[in-house]
Design a protein around this motif. Structure first.
Motif, mmCIF file in Angstrom:
data_model
loop_
_atom_site.group_PDB
_atom_site.id
_atom_site.type_symbol
_atom_site.label_atom_id
_atom_site.label_comp_id
_atom_site.label_asym_id
_atom_site.label_seq_id
_atom_site.Cartn_x
_atom_site.Cartn_y
_atom_site.Cartn_z
ATOM 1 N N MET A 118 1.052 -1.277 0.078
ATOM 2 C CA MET A 118 -0.092 0.138 0.109
ATOM 3 C C MET A 118 0.628 1.227 0.093
ATOM 4 O O MET A 118 1.929 1.114 0.823
ATOM 5 N N GLY A 119 0.603 2.167 -0.945
ATOM 6 C CA GLY A 119 1.482 3.338 -1.220
ATOM 7 C C GLY A 119 1.209 4.275 0.201
ATOM 8 O O GLY A 119 0.382 4.135 1.110
ATOM 9 N N ARG A 120 2.023 5.186 -0.044
ATOM 10 C CA ARG A 120 1.949 6.432 0.953
ATOM 11 C C ARG A 120 2.256 7.820 0.063
ATOM 12 O O ARG A 120 2.897 8.033 -1.042
ATOM 13 N N LYS A 121 1.425 8.843 0.404
ATOM 14 C CA LYS A 121 1.485 10.219 0.087
ATOM 15 C C LYS A 121 2.151 11.131 1.353
ATOM 16 O O LYS A 121 1.719 11.002 2.081
ATOM 17 N N GLU A 122 3.163 11.963 0.706
ATOM 18 C CA GLU A 122 3.610 13.173 1.900
ATOM 19 C C GLU A 122 3.457 14.469 1.172
ATOM 20 O O GLU A 122 3.801 14.530 -0.186
ATOM 21 N N PHE A 123 3.114 15.334 2.043
ATOM 22 C CA PHE A 123 2.916 16.559 1.659
ATOM 23 C C PHE A 123 3.655 17.414 2.602
ATOM 24 O O PHE A 123 3.316 17.486 3.819
ATOM 25 N N ASP A 124 4.620 18.399 2.129
ATOM 26 C CA ASP A 124 5.108 19.600 3.079
ATOM 27 C C ASP A 124 4.244 20.900 2.519
ATOM 28 O O ASP A 124 4.687 21.341 1.575
ATOM 29 N N LEU A 125 3.492 21.590 3.456
ATOM 30 C CA LEU A 125 3.052 22.855 3.267
ATOM 31 C C LEU A 125 3.553 24.048 3.771
ATOM 32 O O LEU A 125 3.578 23.675 5.082
ATOM 33 N N ASP A 126 3.321 25.129 3.247
ATOM 34 C CA ASP A 126 3.831 26.284 3.943
ATOM 35 C C ASP A 126 2.259 27.064 3.851
ATOM 36 O O ASP A 126 1.429 27.296 2.722
ATOM 37 N N VAL A 127 2.014 27.463 5.128
ATOM 38 C CA VAL A 127 0.585 27.714 5.404
ATOM 39 C C VAL A 127 0.480 28.938 6.118
ATOM 40 O O VAL A 127 1.310 29.111 7.191
ATOM 41 N N LEU A 128 -0.500 29.958 5.723
ATOM 42 C CA LEU A 128 -0.409 31.134 6.512
ATOM 43 C C LEU A 128 -1.755 31.113 7.425
ATOM 44 O O LEU A 128 -3.011 30.868 6.740
ATOM 45 N N LEU A 188 -3.185 28.158 1.970
ATOM 46 C CA LEU A 188 -2.128 27.388 1.518
ATOM 47 C C LEU A 188 -1.201 28.150 0.710
ATOM 48 O O LEU A 188 -1.383 28.393 -0.647
ATOM 49 N N HIS A 189 0.164 28.740 1.169
ATOM 50 C CA HIS A 189 0.740 29.418 0.447
ATOM 51 C C HIS A 189 1.614 28.722 -0.601
ATOM 52 O O HIS A 189 1.724 29.431 -1.534
ATOM 53 N N SER A 190 2.150 27.452 -0.332
ATOM 54 C CA SER A 190 2.876 26.794 -1.344
ATOM 55 C C SER A 190 3.044 25.296 -0.914
ATOM 56 O O SER A 190 2.882 25.035 0.368
ATOM 57 N N VAL A 191 3.013 24.413 -1.786
ATOM 58 C CA VAL A 191 3.252 23.077 -1.622
ATOM 59 C C VAL A 191 4.995 22.860 -1.861
ATOM 60 O O VAL A 191 5.220 22.691 -2.813
ATOM 61 N N ASP A 192 5.531 22.992 -0.643
ATOM 62 C CA ASP A 192 7.110 22.696 -0.762
ATOM 63 C C ASP A 192 7.517 21.169 -1.255
ATOM 64 O O ASP A 192 8.684 21.184 -1.845
ATOM 65 N N ARG A 193 7.078 20.356 -0.842
ATOM 66 C CA ARG A 193 7.259 19.070 -1.221
ATOM 67 C C ARG A 193 6.128 18.223 -1.513
ATOM 68 O O ARG A 193 5.345 18.273 -0.655
ATOM 69 N N VAL A 194 6.164 17.513 -2.564
ATOM 70 C CA VAL A 194 5.078 16.318 -2.859
ATOM 71 C C VAL A 194 5.882 14.907 -2.918
ATOM 72 O O VAL A 194 6.912 14.965 -3.933
ATOM 73 N N GLN A 195 5.707 13.968 -2.301
ATOM 74 C CA GLN A 195 5.991 12.616 -2.415
ATOM 75 C C GLN A 195 5.074 11.597 -2.428
ATOM 76 O O GLN A 195 3.935 11.351 -1.762
ATOM 77 N N ILE A 196 5.228 10.684 -3.572
ATOM 78 C CA ILE A 196 4.224 9.698 -3.953
ATOM 79 C C ILE A 196 5.347 8.457 -3.854
ATOM 80 O O ILE A 196 6.237 8.117 -4.587
ATOM 81 N N ASP A 197 4.839 7.370 -2.921
ATOM 82 C CA ASP A 197 5.877 6.373 -2.757
ATOM 83 C C ASP A 197 4.904 5.109 -2.922
ATOM 84 O O ASP A 197 3.923 4.651 -2.067
ATOM 85 N N LYS A 198 5.053 4.239 -4.010
ATOM 86 C CA LYS A 198 4.063 3.020 -4.267
ATOM 87 C C LYS A 198 4.689 1.609 -3.824
ATOM 88 O O LYS A 198 4.261 0.881 -3.763
ATOM 89 N N ARG A 199 6.003 2.040 -3.033
ATOM 90 C CA ARG A 199 6.359 0.729 -2.677
ATOM 91 C C ARG A 199 5.799 0.474 -1.176
ATOM 92 O O ARG A 199 5.191 1.182 -0.426
ATOM 93 N N THR A 200 5.424 -0.849 -0.832
ATOM 94 C CA THR A 200 4.813 -1.170 0.355
ATOM 95 C C THR A 200 5.864 -1.285 1.468
ATOM 96 O O THR A 200 6.883 -1.447 1.024
ATOM 97 N N SER A 201 5.506 -1.041 2.500
ATOM 98 C CA SER A 201 6.516 -1.007 3.649
ATOM 99 C C SER A 201 5.815 -1.580 4.940
ATOM 100 O O SER A 201 4.737 -1.048 5.497
#
Lengths: 87, 87, 87, 87, 87, 87, 87
Positions: G1-11, G74-87
């Motif tokens: 099962m995959g994982r998504k990660e977001f780093d968000l810069d928010v005001l 939501l000022h900016s999305v600094d990082r988007v990560q999609i990991d399809k590997r199961t862990s």
């Protein structure tokens, strides 16, 4: 079974070499690990950092005695650690 | 079974190459690991940092002898480590 | 079984030595681990950083009492940690 | 089974690309791992850092030959590592 | 079972001590871990960084209430973390 | 089963967003992992660092094609890694 | 099962608090982990860094919508990560 660790600041003559000092320290009762790093080399002496890890049987007195027998001066004991947790 | 580690500061001619020195050191009795990193390259010589890990059978004398046979000068032994713990 | 950790800033006379302080602290009820690092050495005193890890039975009062008995002044408690998770 | 590692400083024309060089190096006997990082891009050339990990069958000569066939100049061998320990 | 973590910037009087604050926070429902580090010591107050880890049952309100009962001012919540993954 | 990794320096218009680019790249044959980090935001473009990990089936051409279809310019391939070891 | 990660810069306005924002984000479909760190506190607003980890079901749109409902920009999305590997 616990562990003792010592970080020692030692001033030694050029002879015995770091390797000879390490071999002598290794023979002390309870010693498991010896590391000697050269800090500064002067005309007649070398200052080294020595780390010794041992069992509960290891005593600082036996280390001091061994160093003195090799004309090495224990300048300071920078760190003493006693860990009673089994690992 | 224990482990010995040495960090050596060595001055070598350009030939033999780092790879040839590594291959020669690898053949010494007790050697398990050899790493050679170039520090500075001068007109006639190269100074390198060598790390050697070995079993209790490894002796510093056999390393020195091998280096001298290749016209490499052991400038200093920066670190000596003797680990008697099995791993 | 939980764990308590203390980082202590201590001013001690040159005698007792770091090793003697470590051995005394090790005897306190609940102590599992003691580390003493020299920070500064002055003419009459040495300031040291002491880390002590222990079980739930360890109390800061027993540490303070032991230090005072050795003429060591507990200057400040830089970190207190209580971990109730089993490990 | 042992491992060999090489860190190489290589000057290459813009073509073949880093990816094409990696694919060519991957085909050498004994190669397990290839990494190519761009260091500097000039008008006609790119300097790259190449790390190659391989089995005991890997030879530096086969790497040199492959690089020369692609008009890449092996500037220096920054690190050589031979690890005889099984892992 | 999930975990909550809070990094708190707190201004406290010299009394209660860091250890007394840690012991009080440890008693809050759901608390698993408390760490208190001294940041700055002024004449009448000490500013400390507090990290608290707890189960889903832990609430920030219960932490605030406990701090206020000890005359500690919660200056800011520097980090909030909620982890729903079992570990 | 081997792994390929690419570090790409890419110039993209503000639309598609980082997330839309990540979702498009995720659909390429062999892709296992995509990470996009914003480097600099200018008036009309955003420069981003993209890391893609994939199986042996992943090709750089398919990545380039997908990026071009989204009006993204592949500025440089900063790192190429091919790992044939199973993990 | 995959994982998504977001780093968000928010005001965000001072209210809702970091904890209330974390609790709201935790309720989004697919969210596994939320971390909110304060970056800067101004007179009327607080800028925060938010990291969200979730399953494949997590969508950036649902995060944006939830943030807007709390008057957070939501000022900016600094990082988007999609990991399809199961862990």
């Amino acid at each position: 079974m616990g562990r003792k660790e010592f970080d020692l600041d030692v001033l030694k003559p050029h002879i015995p070499s770091n390797y000879e000092v390490a071999q002598a320290l290794e023979e002390i009762l309870g010693v498991l690990f010896v590391s000697i790093k050269t800090d500064e080399i002067d005309q007649k002496t070398t200052s080294v950092f020595i780390t010794i890890i041992g069992t509960e049987e290891l005593s600082l007195d036996s280390i001091k005695e061994k160093l003195e027998n090799m004309n090495c001066a224990l300048h300071s004991v920078d760190r003493v650690q006693i860990d009673k947790r089994t690992s």
